[in-house]
Design a protein around this motif. Structure first.
Motif, PDB file in Angstrom:
ATOM      1  N   PHE A   6     -49.905-123.409  -4.495  1.00 53.85           N
ATOM      2  CA  PHE A   6     -48.515-123.719  -5.179  1.00 53.85           C
ATOM      3  C   PHE A   6     -48.661-124.568  -6.504  1.00 53.85           C
ATOM      4  CE2 PHE A   6     -46.397-121.292  -1.599  1.00 53.85           C
ATOM      5  CZ  PHE A   6     -45.672-120.533  -2.235  1.00 53.85           C
ATOM      6  N   GLY A   7     -49.339-125.554  -6.001  1.00 50.23           N
ATOM      7  CA  GLY A   7     -49.503-126.696  -7.514  1.00 50.23           C
ATOM      8  C   GLY A   7     -50.214-125.805  -8.397  1.00 50.23           C
ATOM      9  N   LEU A   8     -51.366-125.149  -8.358  1.00 48.41           N
ATOM     10  CA  LEU A   8     -52.142-124.390  -9.284  1.00 48.41           C
ATOM     11  C   LEU A   8     -51.233-123.308  -9.981  1.00 48.41           C
ATOM     12  CD1 LEU A   8     -54.807-124.274 -10.675  1.00 48.41           C
ATOM     13  CD2 LEU A   8     -55.578-122.423  -8.641  1.00 48.41           C
ATOM     14  N   HIS A  63     -53.458-115.079 -11.002  1.00 47.53           N
ATOM     15  CA  HIS A  63     -54.551-115.923 -10.746  1.00 47.53           C
ATOM     16  C   HIS A  63     -55.809-115.548 -10.136  1.00 47.53           C
ATOM     17  CE1 HIS A  63     -56.349-119.687  -8.990  1.00 47.53           C
ATOM     18  NE2 HIS A  63     -56.317-119.305  -7.878  1.00 47.53           N
ATOM     19  N   ASN A  64     -55.615-114.498  -9.008  1.00 44.14           N
ATOM     20  CA  ASN A  64     -56.853-113.833  -8.452  1.00 44.14           C
ATOM     21  C   ASN A  64     -57.671-113.106  -9.697  1.00 44.14           C
ATOM     22  OD1 ASN A  64     -56.365-114.971  -6.155  1.00 44.14           O
ATOM     23  ND2 ASN A  64     -55.503-113.343  -5.271  1.00 44.14           N
ATOM     24  N   PHE A  65     -57.043-112.679 -10.557  1.00 41.56           N
ATOM     25  CA  PHE A  65     -57.571-111.806 -11.785  1.00 41.56           C
ATOM     26  C   PHE A  65     -58.436-112.610 -12.540  1.00 41.56           C
ATOM     27  CE2 PHE A  65     -57.782-109.998 -15.875  1.00 41.56           C
ATOM     28  CZ  PHE A  65     -58.308-108.743 -15.443  1.00 41.56           C
ATOM     29  N   VAL A  66     -57.829-113.882 -12.939  1.00 40.78           N
ATOM     30  CA  VAL A  66     -58.662-114.959 -13.636  1.00 40.78           C
ATOM     31  C   VAL A  66     -59.738-115.498 -13.025  1.00 40.78           C
ATOM     32  CG1 VAL A  66     -58.338-117.366 -14.538  1.00 40.78           C
ATOM     33  CG2 VAL A  66     -56.500-115.528 -15.107  1.00 40.78           C
ATOM     34  N   ARG A  67     -59.617-115.793 -11.399  1.00 36.10           N
ATOM     35  CA  ARG A  67     -60.663-116.271 -10.888  1.00 36.10           C
ATOM     36  C   ARG A  67     -61.666-115.290 -10.607  1.00 36.10           C
ATOM     37  NH1 ARG A  67     -59.717-121.069  -7.924  1.00 36.10           N
ATOM     38  NH2 ARG A  67     -62.005-120.786  -7.559  1.00 36.10           N
ATOM     39  N   GLU A 127     -58.844-125.658 -12.162  1.00 35.67           N
ATOM     40  CA  GLU A 127     -58.964-126.249 -11.053  1.00 35.67           C
ATOM     41  C   GLU A 127     -58.897-127.715 -11.066  1.00 35.67           C
ATOM     42  OE1 GLU A 127     -59.487-125.588  -7.268  1.00 35.67           O
ATOM     43  OE2 GLU A 127     -59.280-123.936  -8.495  1.00 35.67           O
ATOM     44  N   TYR A 128     -59.527-128.408 -11.858  1.00 36.01           N
ATOM     45  CA  TYR A 128     -59.700-129.788 -11.762  1.00 36.01           C
ATOM     46  C   TYR A 128     -58.312-130.455 -12.154  1.00 36.01           C
ATOM     47  CZ  TYR A 128     -59.034-130.022 -16.948  1.00 36.01           C
ATOM     48  OH  TYR A 128     -58.432-129.979 -18.191  1.00 36.01           O
ATOM     49  N   LEU A 129     -57.187-129.845 -12.676  1.00 39.35           N
ATOM     50  CA  LEU A 129     -55.900-130.573 -12.802  1.00 39.35           C
ATOM     51  C   LEU A 129     -55.128-130.510 -11.521  1.00 39.35           C
ATOM     52  CD1 LEU A 129     -54.939-128.444 -16.175  1.00 39.35           C
ATOM     53  CD2 LEU A 129     -55.642-130.864 -15.723  1.00 39.35           C
ATOM     54  N   VAL A 130     -55.571-129.779 -10.612  1.00 42.01           N
ATOM     55  CA  VAL A 130     -54.845-129.478  -9.205  1.00 42.01           C
ATOM     56  C   VAL A 130     -54.684-131.108  -8.714  1.00 42.01           C
ATOM     57  CG1 VAL A 130     -54.701-128.804  -6.913  1.00 42.01           C
ATOM     58  CG2 VAL A 130     -55.224-127.203  -8.950  1.00 42.01           C
TER      59      VAL A 130
END
Length: 138
Positions: free
Chosen positions: A48-50, A80-84, A93-96
Motif C-alpha cells: 500500500f505504501g508503494l 504497478h504490476n504492468f510497470v514491474r 522501490e527504494y522510496l518505500v
C-alpha cells in the motif's frame, strides 16, 4: 477485536519481527500466529505504501464508495504490476523504505467484535503451529 474481514494479533504475546530476526523461534501457537501476522502486515504495508507513493491514492477515501475504493486499489495494483513487468528496475522501490518510516496510520471506524471470529483465530493459530512443528519434524 476480531470481526469479519479482520483478525488481530494475540495480546500479551511477542509480535514484532525483530524478536525473531536473530533466530529465535515462537514457543507457542499464539506467538507463531503473531509472527505470521506481523510478516503479512509488513508485506501489505509495503504494498500500500508503494501504491500510495506511485499513484497518489488519497489518504482519506471517505469521499468514495467502498466499491470505488476497491476499484481504485485494483487499478493501481494492475498498473504497478504492468510497470514491474516491463521495467528492469522499479525506480520507486527504494522510496518505500523512507515512506514506511513515516506515521501513516489511518483512522479506523468502530467495529463490533465477533465471538465466532475469536474462536476461528484460536483454531487457526493452533493449526498453523501444528503444521509448522510437523514440517520441521520431517
Amino acid at each position: 477485536m476480531n470481526y469479519d474481514g479482520l483478525l488481530t494479533p494475540f495480546r500479551g504475546q511477542r509480535y514484532h519481527l525483530s524478536v525473531w530476526k536473530n533466530g529465535a523461534h515462537p514457543l507457542l501457537d499464539q506467538e507463531y500466529f503473531n509472527m505470521k501476522h506481523s510478516q503479512a502486515r509488513n508485506v501489505i504495508n509495503r504494498c500500500f505504501g508503494l501504491l500510495k507513493m506511485r499513484w497518489g491514492i488519497p489518504p482519506n477515501t471517505a469521499w468514495y464508495s467502498r466499491k470505488t475504493v476497491y476499484r481504485i486499489i485494483l487499478a493501481c495494483a494492475l498498473l504497478h504490476n504492468f510497470v514491474r513487468t516491463y521495467m528492469s528496475m522499479d525506480p520507486m522501490e527504494y522510496l518505500v523504505e523512507d515512506y514506511m518510516k513515516e506515521d501513516n496510520s489511518d483512522i479506523i471506524e468502530v467495529m463490533e467484535t465477533s465471538t465466532a471470529r475469536n474462536f476461528f483465530r484460536y483454531e487457526l493459530a493452533i493449526e498453523m503451529y501444528t503444521t509448522c512443528l510437523q514440517s520441521h519434524a520431517n
